[in-house]
Design an enzyme around this catalytic site. Structure first.
Site, PDB file in Angstrom:
ATOM      1  N   HIS A  14       0.747  -0.736   2.864  1.00 48.62           N
ATOM      2  CA  HIS A  14       0.025   0.575   1.853  1.00 48.62           C
ATOM      3  C   HIS A  14       1.480   1.401   2.442  1.00 48.62           C
ATOM      4  O   HIS A  14       2.650   1.024   3.201  1.00 48.62           O
ATOM      5  CB  HIS A  14      -1.561   1.440   2.582  1.00 48.62           C
ATOM      6  CG  HIS A  14      -1.165   0.938   4.061  1.00 48.62           C
ATOM      7  ND1 HIS A  14      -0.494   1.905   5.280  1.00 48.62           N
ATOM      8  CD2 HIS A  14      -1.763   0.534   4.897  1.00 48.62           C
ATOM      9  CE1 HIS A  14      -1.120   1.699   6.288  1.00 48.62           C
ATOM     10  NE2 HIS A  14      -1.750   1.316   6.241  1.00 48.62           N
ATOM     11  N   CYS A  60      -1.523  -2.980   9.909  1.00 47.38           N
ATOM     12  CA  CYS A  60      -0.550  -3.338   8.469  1.00 47.38           C
ATOM     13  C   CYS A  60       0.016  -3.511   8.259  1.00 47.38           C
ATOM     14  O   CYS A  60       1.048  -3.114   9.252  1.00 47.38           O
ATOM     15  CB  CYS A  60      -1.494  -2.487   7.449  1.00 47.38           C
ATOM     16  SG  CYS A  60      -3.529  -2.193   6.914  1.00 47.38           S
TER      17      CYS A  60
END
Length: 167
Positions: free
Chosen positions: A132, A143
């Site tokens: 992201h 992430c």
């Protein structure tokens, strides 16, 4: 196309796309081969691109061969290891612990679901591992984050995933 992520300094990594280095953010817990729920680490191994979510009210639909879905305020992701929907896309409201994909910040305005702990799902092995856009904190919860232009370029390139290496 060869895409490799290696740990850099502190909470940063370097994403090598055909040996071309690009700056990336990783989890506050570093890169770990023994990923577990809540450790804030980015897992090692090959993380295939599963699908793309985007905020149609904020960003232009990305160019990619991956499956694309526009987010809505009802989209979430279950991160409750005791729930049957653990590590799955869900609709809100939801009774299990979860995170909202429709966020006030811009992290998930463009978001790629990475194939981690999803085939099969193993309780407490980690959930919601995405590629992201960078959070304001400069670190993720496990992430991988890239600036929007780089993220768009990567998902348009035909790459199928990221090989995450600890060293």
């Amino acid at each position: 196309m060869l895409v490799i992520l290696r740990h850099g300094e502190g909470r940063t990594g370097t994403l090598f796309v055909n040996n071309h280095p690009l700056p990336a953010l990783i989890g506050a817990g570093g890169i770990r081969s023994d990923k577990s729920e809540g450790d804030q680490a980015t897992p090692t191994g090959f993380l295939p691109f599963r699908q793309v979510f985007y905020r149609a009210d904020r960003v232009v639909r990305p160019q990619t061969r991956l499956r694309i879905e526009a987010l809505s305020p009802d989209d979430g992701w279950c991160d409750d290891p005791d729930h049957r929907d653990y590590n799955r896309h869900i609709s809100l409201p939801h009774e299990g612990r979860h995170e909202r994909l429709w966020r006030e910040d811009h992290c998930y305005d463009l978001c790629v679901v990475l194939g981690w702990n999803d085939d099969p799902v193993v309780r407490n092995r980690g959930s919601a591992i995405f590629l992201h856009m960078p959070p304001e904190s400069g670190v993720t919860e496990g992430c991988i984050a890239l600036k929007e232009a780089l993220l768009r370029e990567l998902i348009a390139s035909g790459a199928t995933g990221i090989e995450v290496q600890a060293g």
